[in-house]
Design an enzyme around this catalytic site. Structure first.
Site, PDB file in Angstrom:
ATOM      1  N   HIS A 127       0.820  -1.212   0.000  1.00 36.85           N
ATOM      2  CA  HIS A 127       0.000   0.000   0.000  1.00 36.85           C
ATOM      3  C   HIS A 127       0.854   1.261   0.000  1.00 36.85           C
ATOM      4  O   HIS A 127       0.429   2.305  -0.481  1.00 36.85           O
ATOM      5  CB  HIS A 127      -0.980  -0.014   1.171  1.00 36.85           C
ATOM      6  CG  HIS A 127      -2.149  -0.888   0.885  1.00 36.85           C
ATOM      7  ND1 HIS A 127      -2.208  -2.198   1.269  1.00 36.85           N
ATOM      8  CD2 HIS A 127      -3.280  -0.649   0.165  1.00 36.85           C
ATOM      9  CE1 HIS A 127      -3.332  -2.726   0.828  1.00 36.85           C
ATOM     10  NE2 HIS A 127      -4.005  -1.820   0.165  1.00 36.85           N
ATOM     11  N   GLU A 137     -12.228  -9.433  -5.358  1.00 33.89           N
ATOM     12  CA  GLU A 137     -10.775  -9.512  -5.170  1.00 33.89           C
ATOM     13  C   GLU A 137     -10.346 -10.832  -4.532  1.00 33.89           C
ATOM     14  O   GLU A 137      -9.221 -10.969  -4.083  1.00 33.89           O
ATOM     15  CB  GLU A 137     -10.262  -8.320  -4.356  1.00 33.89           C
ATOM     16  CG  GLU A 137     -10.975  -8.060  -3.059  1.00 33.89           C
ATOM     17  CD  GLU A 137     -10.487  -6.810  -2.337  1.00 33.89           C
ATOM     18  OE1 GLU A 137      -9.422  -6.267  -2.678  1.00 33.89           O
ATOM     19  OE2 GLU A 137     -11.186  -6.378  -1.401  1.00 33.89           O
ATOM     20  N   ASP A 161      -5.330  -7.675  -4.725  1.00 29.27           N
ATOM     21  CA  ASP A 161      -5.580  -8.841  -3.877  1.00 29.27           C
ATOM     22  C   ASP A 161      -5.942 -10.058  -4.710  1.00 29.27           C
ATOM     23  O   ASP A 161      -5.580 -11.178  -4.357  1.00 29.27           O
ATOM     24  CB  ASP A 161      -6.685  -8.536  -2.859  1.00 29.27           C
ATOM     25  CG  ASP A 161      -6.112  -7.799  -1.659  1.00 29.27           C
ATOM     26  OD1 ASP A 161      -5.034  -8.202  -1.185  1.00 29.27           O
ATOM     27  OD2 ASP A 161      -6.722  -6.811  -1.215  1.00 29.27           O
ATOM     28  N   CYS A 199     -10.472  -1.537 -10.070  1.00 30.91           N
ATOM     29  CA  CYS A 199      -9.867  -0.464  -9.277  1.00 30.91           C
ATOM     30  C   CYS A 199      -8.497  -0.866  -8.734  1.00 30.91           C
ATOM     31  O   CYS A 199      -7.838  -0.084  -8.063  1.00 30.91           O
ATOM     32  CB  CYS A 199     -10.787  -0.035  -8.147  1.00 30.91           C
ATOM     33  SG  CYS A 199     -11.075  -1.341  -6.941  1.00 30.91           S
TER      34      CYS A 199
HETATM   35  C1  PEP Z   1      -7.097  -4.415  -4.688  1.00 29.84           C
HETATM   36  O1  PEP Z   1      -6.910  -5.337  -3.899  1.00 29.84           O
HETATM   37  O2  PEP Z   1      -6.887  -4.486  -5.903  1.00 29.84           O
HETATM   38  C2  PEP Z   1      -7.580  -3.115  -4.189  1.00 29.84           C
HETATM   39  C3  PEP Z   1      -7.928  -2.152  -4.992  1.00 29.84           C
HETATM   40  O3  PEP Z   1      -7.600  -2.935  -2.846  1.00 29.84           O
HETATM   41  P1  PEP Z   1      -6.284  -2.699  -1.959  1.00 29.84           P
HETATM   42  O4  PEP Z   1      -5.111  -2.530  -2.885  1.00 29.84           O
HETATM   43  O5  PEP Z   1      -6.513  -1.477  -1.143  1.00 29.84           O
HETATM   44  O6  PEP Z   1      -6.216  -3.925  -1.152  1.00 29.84           O
HETATM   45 MG    MG Z   2      -7.756  -5.222  -1.920  1.00 30.24          MG
END
Ligand code: PEP
Ligand code: MG
Length: 570
Positions: A216, A457, A481, A528
């Site tokens: 992240h 995900e 994920d 996303c």
């Molecule tokens: C993902 O898992 O692709 C997502 C958008 O959520 P995060 O990266 O915050 O886990």
């Molecule tokens: Mg995610």
């Protein structure tokens, strides 16, 4: 006072502000390699990031005189501590070695130092901890730039006394960081909660020794549109604040102490990049529509309301992922319903009718908040996180749902739930939404139950997407994920970066399957995760029928260009 202390004392109390910086000797150029997480080039001074607990956070205060009183009290306490240390040292190591504590005490009594800190509190209305730390840093820099070796060595003493003062002021409870000017942050590692506390306007680049390209923190760097390297082969001991660094996200390099010709080359690269960005500006205000008229929704990912500036600047058509958990990080307690309501309402207002998709709390794994009391787990990525916490701790979830339903009354908000694996989870969420709705209705509070979707995900959600589709309004595919869980690769593990392949055929097949199942039930489907911003796949996604791409704001115009050059029907 020992005679040898006099020169230090005199220099200090005669006003070290007037001592001129001596030019630093020409330093050796050093090259380091890292893994790039954002392609860009920048140049600036290094700030060596120290872990939380050693940092002091800047805070706005309302009553400067009360802060100054606190400072004076902490000063007296520090002097008493230094007296005690001096006495102890005299008996243990002798007077000559103990004298350093006298020097520290004299530094604390120095009028220039105190005046500078007090001035800062009065003029900038900042907390005393921050003021003494910054003053200490300034004074220390002046000492370290002196030619005299003895005086140079006092730089560390000034930092030492300032830290003592800051510790006495805050009892080391405060955490955070500070930077005076835009800088290249070099850290051993940065957690998402540390990253969110940094003043984004003052970050030119991130460079970390550890860290994975899928973490992240890496995502935050992309969102902030700044060059960033992880797994860099630099040793923290080689670094000092103020060294000049060039960070090149295209080459995956950091150059320390660049010579004049390297600087000139970097500046040329920076200008070229700026020109490319400028060229894309003509796409602002244009629609994200293929050459044969097929519309794609091009939205942005954000971590907090402060990022909306980048969203508007890059002309995103909405917000496709507001990672609400960042509101919960880097603080000592959970945000209240009111605080969340204000944040979500402000986001909706700033987006002026454009869609704002807020993802409910996705905390756990690498995103930790001490106050939630989440326990250490052997497999945190497969553990207690996201919707699992929300369903098990309904008080936390209900507070957020109330804030969301209330804010939805004021703008175009949608809600999205992370980490779904079953239809029963969706049913439980729906029941909670109904509880919250009834509560607000009975209390006569204005609300709206908005559009609601789920993140796809987990492989489980993909495989039952035909059953999930009729239950929700939309799907948003979280490829970060989804890749982690499909390929069985911990996205935090830097050693596995080479194996983490979001282009894996299994992932692309899954995306296709989700789009087909969503469309079969008349639901729109977006992406996303970071893969959505992969310009090499945009054409393929558009042709697959992906309805929405939600990406880092800096990628919006680049993708719009590709979409406009793509034919939907091959
Ligand atoms: C993902 O898992 O692709 C997502 C958008 O959520 P995060 O990266 O915050 O886990
Ligand atoms: Mg995610």
């Amino acid at each position: 006072m020992s005679r040898w202390l006099l020169p230090v004392w005199n220099s200090f109390s005669n006003g070290i502000c007037r001592i001129e910086r001596v030019s630093q000797k020409e330093k050796k150029v050093q090259y380091f390699k890292g893994k790039s997480v954002y392609k860009g080039v920048t140049m600036g001074p290094v700030v060596v990031y120290k872990k939380q607990g050693e940092q002091v956070k800047r805070k706005a205060i309302e009553n400067p005189e009360a802060e100054i009183l606190r400072l004076r009290q902490a000063l007296e306490m520090s002097k008493l501590q230094l007296d005690a240390l001096y006495e102890k040292a005299v008996t243990e190591v002798g007077e000559a070695s103990a004298a350093i504590f006298e020097v520290h005490k004299m530094m604390l009594e120095d009028e220039d130092y105190l005046e500078a800190a007090i001035n800062m509190i009065r003029t900038e209305c900042v907390n005393a901890e921050y003021a003494v730390t910054m003053t200490g840093n300034n004074f220390s820099q002046m000492f370290s730039s002196m030619a005299d070796e003895y005086m140079k060595a006092r730089a560390a003493d000034v930092i030492d006394v300032s830290s003592r003062l800051a510790r006495n002021l805050c009892g080391q409870r405060e955490q955070g960081t500070f930077m005076e000017r835009p800088s290249v942050i070099v850290a051993d590692d940065l957690s998402p909660s540390e990253t969110v506390q940094l003043d984004k306007k003052k970050i030119l680049a991130f460079v970390t020794v550890h860290g994975s390209t899928n973490s992240h923190t890496a995502i935050l760097a992309r969102m902030m549109n700044i060059p960033a390297l992880v797994s860099t082969d630099v040793q923290m001991e080689q670094l000092q604040d103020g060294m000049i660094a060039i960070v090149d996200g295209f080459e995956g390099t950091m150059i320390l102490n660049p010579d004049a010709s390297t600087c000139a080359k970097a500046q040329k690269r920076i200008r070229e990049e700026e020109e490319k960005v400028a060229l894309l500006q003509e796409l602002k205000g244009k629609d994200s529509v293929t050459s044969d008229g097929h519309k794609v929704m091009l939205y942005a990912n954000i971590g907090n309301v402060g990022d909306i500036g980048y969203v508007l600047e890059n002309d995103a058509e909405g917000i496709g992922l507001f990672r609400s958990e960042f509101l919960y990080l880097g603080r000592e307690d959970a945000p209240s319903e009111e605080e969340q309501f204000e944040a979500y309402k402000q986001a909706a207002r700033m987006m002026a009718g454009k869609k704002v998709i807020i993802r409910t709390l996705d905390i756990g794994a690498d995103k930790q908040a001490d106050y939630l009391g989440l326990q250490q787990e052997e497999n945190p990525a497969l553990g207690y996180r996201a919707i699992r916490i929300c369903l098990k701790q309904p008080d936390i979830f209900k507070t957020q749902l109330r804030a969301l339903l209330r804010a939805a009354f004021y703008g175009n908000i949608s809600i999205m739930y992370p980490m779904i694996i079953s239809t029963s989870e969706v049913q439980r969420i729906q029941a909670m939404i109904e509880d919250v709705r009834q509560e607000l209705e009975e209390q006569g509070i204005q609300y709206k139950v908005p559009e609601q979707g789920i993140m796809i995900e987990t492989p489980a959600a993909v495989m039952i997407s035909d059953k999930l589709a009729p239950m929700v309004d939309f799907f948003s595919i979280g490829t970060n994920d989804l890749t982690q869980y499909t390929l069985a690769i911990d996205r935090q593990n830097a050693k596995l970066d080479d194996f983490y392949d979001p282009h894996h055929e299994s992932i692309l097949r899954m995306i296709r399957m989700v789009v087909e199942n969503g469309h079969r039930h008349g639901k729109w489907v977006g992406i996303c995760g970071e893969l959505g911003a992969d310009a090499g796949l945009t054409e393929e996604f558009v042709r697959m029928g992906v309805d929405e791409l939600s990406v880092a704001p800096s990628m919006i115009l680049k993708l719009r260009k590709i979409i406009r050059e793509t034919r939907f029907k091959a």
